[in-house]
Structures are given as structure tokens and as C-alpha cells.
Design a protein around this motif. Structure first.
Motif, PDB file in Angstrom:
ATOM      1  N   VAL A 352       7.496 -43.436  76.788  1.00 54.17           N
ATOM      2  CA  VAL A 352       8.211 -42.912  75.617  1.00 54.17           C
ATOM      3  C   VAL A 352       9.721 -42.972  75.820  1.00 54.17           C
ATOM      4  N   SER A 353      10.196 -42.513  76.975  1.00 54.29           N
ATOM      5  CA  SER A 353      11.645 -42.524  77.222  1.00 54.29           C
ATOM      6  C   SER A 353      12.181 -43.953  77.230  1.00 54.29           C
ATOM      7  N   GLY A 354      11.383 -44.891  77.744  1.00 56.05           N
ATOM      8  CA  GLY A 354      11.820 -46.283  77.742  1.00 56.05           C
ATOM      9  C   GLY A 354      12.017 -46.828  76.341  1.00 56.05           C
ATOM     10  N   GLU A 355      11.121 -46.454  75.420  1.00 56.33           N
ATOM     11  CA  GLU A 355      11.257 -46.926  74.039  1.00 56.33           C
ATOM     12  C   GLU A 355      12.437 -46.260  73.342  1.00 56.33           C
ATOM     13  N   PHE A 356      12.661 -44.978  73.596  1.00 56.47           N
ATOM     14  CA  PHE A 356      13.826 -44.322  73.017  1.00 56.47           C
ATOM     15  C   PHE A 356      15.111 -44.942  73.533  1.00 56.47           C
ATOM     16  N   SER A 374      -2.144 -36.487  79.262  1.00 56.73           N
ATOM     17  CA  SER A 374      -1.600 -37.262  78.151  1.00 56.73           C
ATOM     18  C   SER A 374      -1.646 -36.419  76.878  1.00 56.73           C
ATOM     19  N   VAL A 375      -1.045 -36.923  75.809  1.00 58.51           N
ATOM     20  CA  VAL A 375      -0.880 -36.131  74.588  1.00 58.51           C
ATOM     21  C   VAL A 375      -2.218 -35.650  74.037  1.00 58.51           C
ATOM     22  N   ILE A 409       7.561 -34.951  66.645  1.00 56.72           N
ATOM     23  CA  ILE A 409       6.361 -34.741  67.445  1.00 56.72           C
ATOM     24  C   ILE A 409       5.515 -36.016  67.451  1.00 56.72           C
ATOM     25  N   PRO A 410       4.687 -36.232  68.475  1.00 53.93           N
ATOM     26  CA  PRO A 410       3.849 -37.444  68.520  1.00 53.93           C
ATOM     27  C   PRO A 410       2.924 -37.533  67.308  1.00 53.93           C
ATOM     28  N   GLY A 411       2.783 -38.726  66.773  1.00 49.99           N
ATOM     29  CA  GLY A 411       1.945 -38.913  65.595  1.00 49.99           C
ATOM     30  C   GLY A 411       0.492 -38.548  65.816  1.00 49.99           C
ATOM     31  N   LYS A 412       0.016 -38.641  67.057  1.00 49.99           N
ATOM     32  CA  LYS A 412      -1.390 -38.340  67.329  1.00 49.99           C
ATOM     33  C   LYS A 412      -1.708 -36.851  67.247  1.00 49.99           C
ATOM     34  N   ASN A 434       2.313 -43.144  65.978  1.00 49.77           N
ATOM     35  CA  ASN A 434       1.156 -42.974  66.857  1.00 49.77           C
ATOM     36  C   ASN A 434       1.332 -43.675  68.206  1.00 49.77           C
ATOM     37  N   GLU A 435       2.032 -44.800  68.202  1.00 47.76           N
ATOM     38  CA  GLU A 435       2.169 -45.601  69.410  1.00 47.76           C
ATOM     39  C   GLU A 435       3.623 -45.700  69.828  1.00 47.76           C
TER      40      GLU A 435
END
Length: 448
Positions: A352-356, A374-375, A409-412, A434-435
């Protein structure tokens, strides 16, 4: 484990031992066998019984300590072939090779690289663990000078030298620093045993074949040392891999204690000048079964995946890796930047941090204590809920650390949106994707 005939059974059974606190001698024996008590906890045992039990309960791979202080490391102590059978005990150590026939500017560049590579990942320091200082055929003075220079890097040294006099001079320069003397061969093992014993250091052993290596180890054990590291060979990558696997299997599955020692793999020689092959082999021997892995160089490009792999392999599979809860500013985020939240599972955090970070949008990433899951797993277990998130924000003082009141917040776990809005008045709750791969597009659109 058979305990019959050992002196421990000469003890008179008692209802309660005031010395060790174990109800009966048989119960004490069982606790020793399980590793719950040290053998010498019972003062009634004879030294002979302690010696027999110590050998019987020791791991099939002996534990070898090298280095001192902050540069101290532990090798060996393994009890299983496969990580998920139980766990691996001592992580692979990465060494960078220096030779006395290298140009001075190359040596300086390598040492500068070693000093620069030093960061923390999930509570573990990532750096070059060792320096492998090889005698490349130069003079004794050149090698000793290189050892002196390498010592200033603050890393434990592996002295790769087979000449007795040069080895003796080099050991004098690193006395008390706990180096490895990697130079015993079938031809010189007696002299190198004496050197290692006098200096109180671990001894590296090499030979042209596994059979010859086995014979040399047996000869060294008869001399009285069990502080050895075995070189798996560097004739070819295939032979080195076969050697590493056969040595480990012989010790753990075959009960061959003469092969029950940590191993050394010289990838700097196996993959000389081939960076891609070196990377592949370093990964391979991290998995199977390099205790010390020697590389030509170790920079950030290789360190990030290699140390990440090592951290995944050499952790207890029953204990998930976690990052510390808190606020992680990304892309230079200040207190007014958008907030996003996820769980403390290390893999989730890094993805997640890598994508941000890839998005370039300043974001304060909030990491909540979710048990290292995990979430979806933490949500199903009741560890990542509206109540736990609200509690985390309150107890961690998040509202004092950030001024933004937008929380992604995470979509899941979109189902948490309504309840979070009730528990966090004044906050705008935004359901994210979600991803993780969708984060870049999402956060750029949100911040536009």
C-alpha cells in the motif's frame, strides 16, 4: 530421545525438589527433552551426565557465534530442513568481498557502499553483515593492510587466507573482534586449528570434495574444535548448491554430526562479473542453505529484495510480521495531507505505501494495530473494525498529529463507513479501492 542409562536416573525420586522446583526427576528429564529447562538446572547431576545430555539434546546443527558487540552474529542451530516444519533459527549473513589485489579506489568505493547501506525494515536493521577479506596473491603486508582498513568499517571480518604466516599476522590485527578464519584445508588443518584456538575464533574449512571436507572436519573434531564453518565449494553453481543441500540433509535428516555446521557460499566467485546471476544465486542460497553468502557487492538495488526475502524466510511462520502502529507521512506529507488507514500486516503496509508513494500525492498513512493480519483477515477476526480504528485514533493521538479530517479506508471493508462516521464525528470517511494497484488513479482523482 533415549535417556536410559544416564546418571540422571541415579537420583532418588522425590515429591518436590527444592533445588530445581520440578516435582520428580522424571518430570525434570521430560522438561529437559522439551527444551523447557537447561540440563544443569539440577545440582544433583554429575558432570558426566550433564555432558551426555548436552550432546544428546543439542540441535543437529551446532550453533556458532562470531563477532563481538554490535557486530556479533549467530550461525547454525537449525533443527529442520523446511521452514514450515517449525522455523529457521539463524538468518543468512551477507558478506561483501574485498581482495588485496583490488585497486585502492575500488576498495574505498566498496567500503563507502557498505557504510551507506544501513536502514531499518519492520524493526530489523538491514546492512552488510560481514566483510570477506581475501588474500588474492598479494604480499603479506598488502593483505594485513587491507584487514586493518576493513576493520574500520565496523563489520565482522571473514579472513579468507590459507597461508599460515599471513593468517597469523592478520589475526593479530583483529584480536578480540571475533573474526572467522576461513583457511583450513586437508593440507593445513592442524596449523589452522592451532591458530583459531589461540585466537578463539571460528574456523572455516574447505576441500575439493564433500568426502574430503567430511574427513577434514572429523580430523578437526578429534583435535578438539566444534566451532567450524563449512565451505560448500565454488567449482560451479550446481556443485555448490548440491553441496549446501547435502550437508544440511546429512546433518538434520541423516544424523551426521560431522556435517552439522553452518555453511559458506562464495557467490562472488561463482558469479564473477555477472550481476544477474549473483542476484539469482543469492536468493537461491538464502532459501537453501547458505549461512554466510559472499557477494561481490551489495547495494540498495540488491539489498531491498534480498533482505526482504531473508526477512520473510527467517521469521517464525506462526508469527506474522508487523509494522509499528502510527502515522507514516508519505511523499513529504504534512499534517494537512489526506489520511488513509490500513492494518499492520507488513506485506500490506509495503504494498500500500509503495502505491501511495508512486502516486506522488502527499498522504499520511495510518497503521492500526490489527494483530499482524491482512485487511480481510483482521476484519473477520474483529481486529480491524470501526471500534478498533476509532480507539486507535484516540489512543495514538492522531487528531493532534494531523489536521486533515479525510480518512480513506480500504475498499474491502467498505461496510465500516457508516459506523466509522458515527464513531469519528467531524471526519469524512472515503471508501478507497479494493486493490492496491488502483490506489494511484484513485488518490490522484481524490486530491485533484
Amino acid at each position: 530421545m533415549a535417556l536410559k542409562g544416564l546418571d540422571i536416573f541415579k537420583l532418588t525420586p522425590k515429591t518436590n525438589c527444592k533445588d530445581c522446583g520440578v516435582p520428580t526427576c522424571m518430570a525434570f528429564s521430560m522438561k529437559v527433552a522439551q527444551g523447557a529447562l537447561p540440563i544443569d538446572a539440577c545440582p544433583h547431576m554429575t558432570p558426566e551426565a550433564i555432558a551426555q545430555l548436552t550432546d544428546a539434546t543439542a540441535p543437529p546443527m551446532k550453533t556458532v557465534h562470531i563477532g563481538v558487540g554490535d557486530a556479533a552474529h549467530t550461525l547454525g542451530g537449525e533443527t529442520v530442513l523446511m521452514r514450515h516444519d517449525k522455523t529457521f533459527v539463524s538468518k543468512s549473513l551477507y558478506a561483501v568481498r574485498l581482495t588485496d589485489d583490488m585497486p585502492a579506489e575500488v576498495i574505498d568505493a566498496r567500503l563507502t557502499e557498505v557504510a551507506a547501506l544501513d536502514y531499518e525494515r519492520i524493526g530489523e536493521r538491514m546492512t552488510t553483515d560481514l566483510l570477506f577479506v581475501s588474500h588474492g596473491g598479494g604480499t603479506a603486508d598488502a593483505y594485513v593492510a587491507l584487514v586493518e582498513k576493513a576493520r574500520t568499517a565496523g563489520r565482522t571480518l571473514v579472513l579468507d587466507v590459507t597461508d599460515e604466516e599471513i593468517a597469523k599476522a592478520a589475526l593479530a590485527k583483529v584480536a578480540g573482534a571475533g573474526p572467522v578464519l576461513h583457511g583450513a584445508t586437508p593440507d593445513n588443518y592442524e596449523a589452522f586449528y592451532a591458530l583459531a584456538s589461540d585466537a578463539d575464533v571460528a574456523l572455516g574449512v574447505r576441500a575439493s570434495s564433500l568426502a574430503e571436507l567430511h574427513d577434514t572436519v572429523e580430523a578437526l573434531e578429534k583435535l578438539g574444535t566444534k566451532r567450524l564453518i563449512l565451505d560448500v565449494g565454488c567449482a560451479s553453481a550446481k556443485e555448490a548448491f548440491a553441496g549446501a543441500v547435502q550437508i544440511r540433509r546429512a546433518a538434520i535428516s541423516g544424523g551426521d554430526r560431522s556435517f552439522g555446521y553452518p555453511s559458506l557460499v562464495n557467490i562472488a566467485t561463482l558469479a564473477a562479473g555477472n550481476h544477474h546471476l549473483a542476484t539469482a544465486l543469492a536468493s537461491l542460497f538464502t532459501l537453501k542453505y547458505g549461512s554466510i553468502i559472499v557477494l561481490e557487492k551489495l547495494d540498495y538495488a540488491l539489498s531491498l529484495p534480498l533482505h526482504g526475502l531473508r526477512q520473510n524466510i527467517f521469521t517464525d511462520p506462526q508469527k506474522p510480521m508487523k509494522v509499528d502502529p502510527g502515522v507514516y507521512p508519505l511523499n513529504g506529507a504534512d499534517p494537512s495531507a489526506i489520511c488513509a488507514i490500513t492494518c499492520d500486516f507488513a506485506l500490506t503496509y509495503f504494498v500500500v505505501s509503495g502505491e501511495f508513494e508512486r502516486s506522488g500525492v502527499p498522504t499520511n498513512l495510518l497503521i492500526s494495530d490489527a494483530g499482524g493480519y491482512s485487511v480481510l483477515t483482521s476484519w473477520a477476526a474483529g481486529k480491524f473494525t470501526a471500534s478498533s480504528i476509532a480507539k486507535f485514533i484516540a489512543e495514538a493521538g492522531i487528531e493532534d498529529k494531523v489536521t486533515s479530517r479525510t480518512l480513506v479506508i480500504p475498499g474491502k471493508v467498505a461496510v465500516l463507513k457508516g459506523e466509522l462516521e458515527e464513531k469519528l464525528p467531524g471526519w469524512t470517511i472515503v471508501v478507497g479501492p479494493n486493490e492496491a494497484i488502483q490506489i494511484v488513479k484513485f488518490i490522484n482523482e481524490l486530491s485533484a
